[in-house]
Design a protein around this motif. Structure first.
Motif, PDB file in Angstrom:
ATOM      1  N   GLY A   1       0.879  -1.019   0.260  1.00 36.00           N
ATOM      2  CA  GLY A   1       0.052   0.017  -0.139  1.00 36.00           C
ATOM      3  C   GLY A   1       0.965   1.215  -0.004  1.00 36.00           C
ATOM      4  O   GLY A   1       2.110   1.208  -0.209  1.00 36.00           O
ATOM      5  N   LEU A   2       0.233   2.436   0.209  1.00 34.58           N
ATOM      6  CA  LEU A   2       0.863   3.736   0.296  1.00 34.58           C
ATOM      7  C   LEU A   2       1.557   3.987   1.486  1.00 34.58           C
ATOM      8  O   LEU A   2       1.406   3.401   2.551  1.00 34.58           O
ATOM      9  N   SER A   3       2.615   4.694   1.023  1.00 33.95           N
ATOM     10  CA  SER A   3       3.712   5.039   2.253  1.00 33.95           C
ATOM     11  C   SER A   3       3.854   6.499   1.950  1.00 33.95           C
ATOM     12  O   SER A   3       4.573   6.771   1.007  1.00 33.95           O
ATOM     13  N   LEU A   4       3.664   7.490   3.139  1.00 34.14           N
ATOM     14  CA  LEU A   4       3.992   8.718   2.884  1.00 34.14           C
ATOM     15  C   LEU A   4       5.350   9.015   2.668  1.00 34.14           C
ATOM     16  O   LEU A   4       5.760   9.780   2.118  1.00 34.14           O
ATOM     17  N   THR A   5       6.233   8.322   3.332  1.00 30.17           N
ATOM     18  CA  THR A   5       7.681   8.726   3.164  1.00 30.17           C
ATOM     19  C   THR A   5       8.026   7.998   1.583  1.00 30.17           C
ATOM     20  O   THR A   5       8.733   8.544   0.972  1.00 30.17           O
ATOM     21  N   GLY A   6       7.678   6.809   1.261  1.00 27.23           N
ATOM     22  CA  GLY A   6       7.576   6.364   0.173  1.00 27.23           C
ATOM     23  C   GLY A   6       7.387   7.411  -1.193  1.00 27.23           C
ATOM     24  O   GLY A   6       7.838   7.511  -2.183  1.00 27.23           O
ATOM     25  N   VAL A   7       6.075   7.916  -0.982  1.00 27.13           N
ATOM     26  CA  VAL A   7       5.732   8.914  -2.104  1.00 27.13           C
ATOM     27  C   VAL A   7       6.355  10.181  -1.969  1.00 27.13           C
ATOM     28  O   VAL A   7       6.831  10.456  -3.149  1.00 27.13           O
ATOM     29  N   GLY A   8       6.876  10.769  -0.916  1.00 27.94           N
ATOM     30  CA  GLY A   8       7.707  11.803  -0.910  1.00 27.94           C
ATOM     31  C   GLY A   8       9.193  11.598  -1.668  1.00 27.94           C
ATOM     32  O   GLY A   8       9.733  12.456  -2.370  1.00 27.94           O
ATOM     33  N   LEU A   9       9.922  10.246  -1.124  1.00 27.13           N
ATOM     34  CA  LEU A   9      10.995   9.947  -1.829  1.00 27.13           C
ATOM     35  C   LEU A   9      10.961   9.785  -3.211  1.00 27.13           C
ATOM     36  O   LEU A   9      11.713  10.167  -4.025  1.00 27.13           O
ATOM     37  N   GLY A  10       9.991   9.087  -3.802  1.00 26.67           N
ATOM     38  CA  GLY A  10       9.650   8.931  -5.208  1.00 26.67           C
ATOM     39  C   GLY A  10       9.468  10.309  -5.866  1.00 26.67           C
ATOM     40  O   GLY A  10       9.925  10.478  -6.935  1.00 26.67           O
ATOM     41  N   ALA A  11       8.610  11.082  -5.355  1.00 32.03           N
ATOM     42  CA  ALA A  11       8.393  12.339  -6.050  1.00 32.03           C
ATOM     43  C   ALA A  11       9.795  12.994  -6.209  1.00 32.03           C
ATOM     44  O   ALA A  11       9.938  13.868  -7.067  1.00 32.03           O
ATOM     45  N   GLY A  12      10.558  12.777  -5.258  1.00 35.21           N
ATOM     46  CA  GLY A  12      11.643  13.754  -5.230  1.00 35.21           C
ATOM     47  C   GLY A  12      12.887  13.309  -6.040  1.00 35.21           C
ATOM     48  O   GLY A  12      13.126  14.201  -6.678  1.00 35.21           O
ATOM     49  N   VAL A  13      12.783  11.998  -6.470  1.00 35.84           N
ATOM     50  CA  VAL A  13      13.709  11.514  -7.552  1.00 35.84           C
ATOM     51  C   VAL A  13      12.858  12.067  -9.159  1.00 35.84           C
ATOM     52  O   VAL A  13      13.593  12.392  -9.653  1.00 35.84           O
ATOM     53  N   ALA A  14      11.680  11.749  -9.010  1.00 37.94           N
ATOM     54  CA  ALA A  14      10.885  12.215 -10.267  1.00 37.94           C
ATOM     55  C   ALA A  14      10.961  13.972 -10.667  1.00 37.94           C
ATOM     56  O   ALA A  14      11.218  14.113 -11.562  1.00 37.94           O
ATOM     57  N   LEU A  15      11.183  14.583  -9.393  1.00 37.79           N
ATOM     58  CA  LEU A  15      11.251  15.982  -9.604  1.00 37.79           C
ATOM     59  C   LEU A  15      12.824  16.330  -9.919  1.00 37.79           C
ATOM     60  O   LEU A  15      12.681  17.465 -10.531  1.00 37.79           O
ATOM     61  N   SER A  16      13.512  15.620  -9.928  1.00 35.90           N
ATOM     62  CA  SER A  16      15.043  15.816 -10.633  1.00 35.90           C
ATOM     63  C   SER A  16      14.685  16.406 -12.056  1.00 35.90           C
ATOM     64  O   SER A  16      15.751  17.030 -12.427  1.00 35.90           O
ATOM     65  N   LEU A  17      13.789  15.743 -12.715  1.00 33.21           N
ATOM     66  CA  LEU A  17      13.586  16.014 -14.121  1.00 33.21           C
ATOM     67  C   LEU A  17      13.002  17.484 -14.329  1.00 33.21           C
ATOM     68  O   LEU A  17      12.772  17.766 -15.400  1.00 33.21           O
ATOM     69  N   ILE A  18      12.582  18.257 -13.473  1.00 31.26           N
ATOM     70  CA  ILE A  18      11.969  19.623 -13.316  1.00 31.26           C
ATOM     71  C   ILE A  18      13.003  20.612 -14.316  1.00 31.26           C
ATOM     72  O   ILE A  18      12.527  21.612 -14.912  1.00 31.26           O
ATOM     73  N   GLY A  19      14.310  20.215 -14.281  1.00 34.37           N
ATOM     74  CA  GLY A  19      15.173  21.033 -14.969  1.00 34.37           C
ATOM     75  C   GLY A  19      14.992  20.922 -16.850  1.00 34.37           C
ATOM     76  O   GLY A  19      15.672  21.803 -17.310  1.00 34.37           O
ATOM     77  N   GLN A  20      14.259  19.733 -16.964  1.00 36.73           N
ATOM     78  CA  GLN A  20      14.136  19.390 -18.366  1.00 36.73           C
ATOM     79  C   GLN A  20      13.318  20.719 -18.896  1.00 36.73           C
ATOM     80  O   GLN A  20      13.572  21.130 -20.257  1.00 36.73           O
ATOM     81  N   ILE A  21      12.499  21.451 -18.370  1.00 38.77           N
ATOM     82  CA  ILE A  21      12.052  22.608 -19.095  1.00 38.77           C
ATOM     83  C   ILE A  21      13.102  23.761 -19.663  1.00 38.77           C
ATOM     84  O   ILE A  21      12.645  24.373 -20.620  1.00 38.77           O
TER      85      ILE A  21
END
Length: 552
Positions: free
Chosen positions: A210-230
């Motif tokens: 199931g869902l994990s608050l920590t897991g969601v945050g850590l996963g989003a942090g990795v995905a957000l590294s792509l923000i520089g793609q803009i």
């Protein structure tokens, strides 16, 4: 008082590579209207060609393997929404004003030298992702042809150089020609799995609990590294034609699709890469599923049989050429901007292609791919602080009149450092990095990129209001600014230093030289002592309008 035009020395002659705009692509300056000859569709197609990368597959697979499907899907979705919303104002501004990400940052609250740090942040983004994408291509060479990884890294670097060195014209053709092959290769494994093992789709959604608050945050942090793609998208969007009544719909469609729209496909690719990794997990093991080529091969083998390896390798190689040409191109722009301000010299964008690729090659040889999550998780804290500060200026300060209503990027009109954007970014970065390393507990560590975004978005308008916006402009731009009265910004004037013609948005009124000077000659000037900002109001007449068009 009035200053008359004068020559203070011999004509500045740029090196051949710097003077040839066919390869230089206006790397340090405003993209002249006369140079922007592509249609909105052509620009968008070229920009979207750069998102063919397979690091998305590896990123999605790593997030799902660590945190399970439910947490990963929510993390990827949250990151995609943030990237899309922050990308809209950036893409619009770059397309409207004909500037790249570095020039936009200068005029959006960072100041002339304040944006040098962001140039390095952006350059590091292109280097990191060049090395990650190059590693994936080298893995394909090894699996399909038995080429040692060390040689594969070198080959993946050399193969992109011919495209990048010749600039936008070569890149546009390459991206269009390779698009059908890439699209066919992208959808093939999912069609094969649907035909042979359709039950895998349902099983995937229950993988990992199931869902994990920590897991969601850590996963989003990795995905957000792509923000520089803009920034890479903006490097192409600056070549958008001027928006008119006749092309208005096509213009907006292209800007949204090629600007923030990249993340829609990017998020789907992350989930798709995770799905292929899940399907191949039992056959190749957890470490191998993080290398995109291996799960891809396992997925398409039932349909392709004996030709699986060469055709899978072809897809990976085409994908990685498409993205690493973009990484190398954007990196060259960013390194050129940084070194031109620090060294007051510009040998040409092409030299910085070699710098970018050389650093990326070194990272590949040192095994950067093995530290994917750690590298991207840390990087996202700094990148999102920068992007958040720029966006806050564009969507809050400019509409409220706390910053100039246009993008001013030229040295002659800017303070060295503007505390609004630069100070906000530093504050947000420091706090979020401290949180990332656990100072405020595990939840704050997992969600540290969002702390950076919140601080940057709040600090920018607070500092702008507190300072009255006085650090945005060191003096008014009476050449091409809103108060200049210029009716036609496409009119060109000869620079009195290099004697080439440039359109008004690229021209400054220079006290030191007593006439019109282009933005690059202004950047490279070492003897003026910023006289235009210290002598008080001086009327500097420009030369008579030169011929139409931009410098050759």
């Amino acid at each position: 008082m009035t200053v008359t035009a004068q020559k203070t020395g011999p004509k500045r002659r740029y090196a051949w590579l710097a003077a040839n705009e066919d390869s230089e692509d206006y790397s340090l300056r405003y993209a002249a209207n006369a140079f922007r000859r592509w249609s909105p569709f052509s620009v968008a197609s070229t920009a979207l060609g750069g998102i063919a990368y397979l690091a998305d597959f590896a990123i999605g697979a790593s997030i799902v393997m660590l945190h399970g499907f439910s947490s990963a899907a929510l993390a990827i979705g949250i990151a995609a929404v943030v990237i899309f919303l922050t990308g809209i104002p950036i893409a619009t501004a770059c397309a409207r004003y004909g500037v790249d990400m570095d020039l936009l940052t200068r005029g959006a609250g960072f100041g002339y030298f304040g944006s040098t740090l962001t140039s390095l942040i952006y350059a590091s983004f292109t280097v990191i992702f060049f090395s990650l994408e190059g590693s994936i291509m080298a893995q394909a060479f090894q699996l399909a042809f038995g080429l040692p990884l060390a040689l594969g890294y070198l080959l993946t670097t050399l193969i992109v150089l011919p495209f990048v060195l010749f600039g936008m014209r070569a890149l546009a053709k390459m991206q269009v020609w390779t698009q059908p092959v890439w699209l066919a290769g992208l959808v093939l494994p999912f069609i094969v799995v649907l035909a042979t093992h359709p039950e895998k789709f349902g099983q995937f959604t229950s993988f990992g609990g199931g869902l994990s608050l920590t897991g969601v945050g850590l996963g989003a942090g990795v995905a957000l590294s792509l923000i520089g793609q803009i920034g890479e998208q903006a490097d192409y969007l600056r070549f958008m034609p001027t928006r008119t009544d006749s092309n208005r719909r096509a213009w907006w469609a292209a800007v949204i699709a090629a600007g923030p729209g990249w993340v829609v496909l990017g998020a789907l690719k992350q989930l798709g890469g995770a799905f292929l990794a899940f399907c191949a997990l039992g056959a190749i093991g957890q470490s191998a599923v993080l290398e995109p080529i291996a799960p891809y091969v396992e997925a398409v083998r039932p349909a392709l049989g004996a030709v699986t390896l060469p055709l899978a390798a072809l897809f990976v190689i085409v994908s990685q050429i498409k993205i690493n040409t973009t990484n190398a191109y954007s990196g060259s722009l960013s390194f050129a901007n940084f070194f031109s301000r620090v060294l007051h010299r510009h040998p040409g964008r092409a030299w910085y292609v070699l710098v970018n690729c050389g650093i990326a090659l070194a990272l590949m040889e040192f095994g950067a791919f093995a530290f994917l999550n750690n590298i991207l998780g840390f990087y996202s804290n700094v990148a999102i602080a920068w992007i958040g500060a720029v966006v806050a200026d564009l969507v809050i300060c400019k509409p409220l009149g706390w910053s100039p209503p246009y993008i001013e990027f030229k040295r002659a009109y800017l303070y060295a450092v503007n505390p609004v954007g630069f100070g906000s970014m530093v504050l947000a970065s420091v706090v979020s990095v401290v949180a990332y390393f656990g100072a405020f507990g595990p939840i704050a560590a997992a969600w540290s990129p969002f702390i950076a975004l919140a601080i940057a978005m709040v600090a920018v308008p607070v500092i702008a209001k507190a300072t009255g916006g006085k650090y945005y402009l060191a003096r008014p731009n009476l050449v091409s600014g809103p108060d200049s009265g210029a009716a036609d910004l496409t009119v060109t004037h000869d620079c009195v230093v290099c004697e080439d013609p440039y359109e008004l948005p690229d021209i400054v009124d220079c006290v030191h030289h007593g006439g019109a000077v282009c933005s690059l000659c202004c950047t490279l000037e070492t003897a003026c002592g910023q006289a235009c900002q210290t002598t008080g109001p001086v009327l500097v007449p420009l030369s008579s309008p030169a011929r139409q068009g931009c410098a050759p």
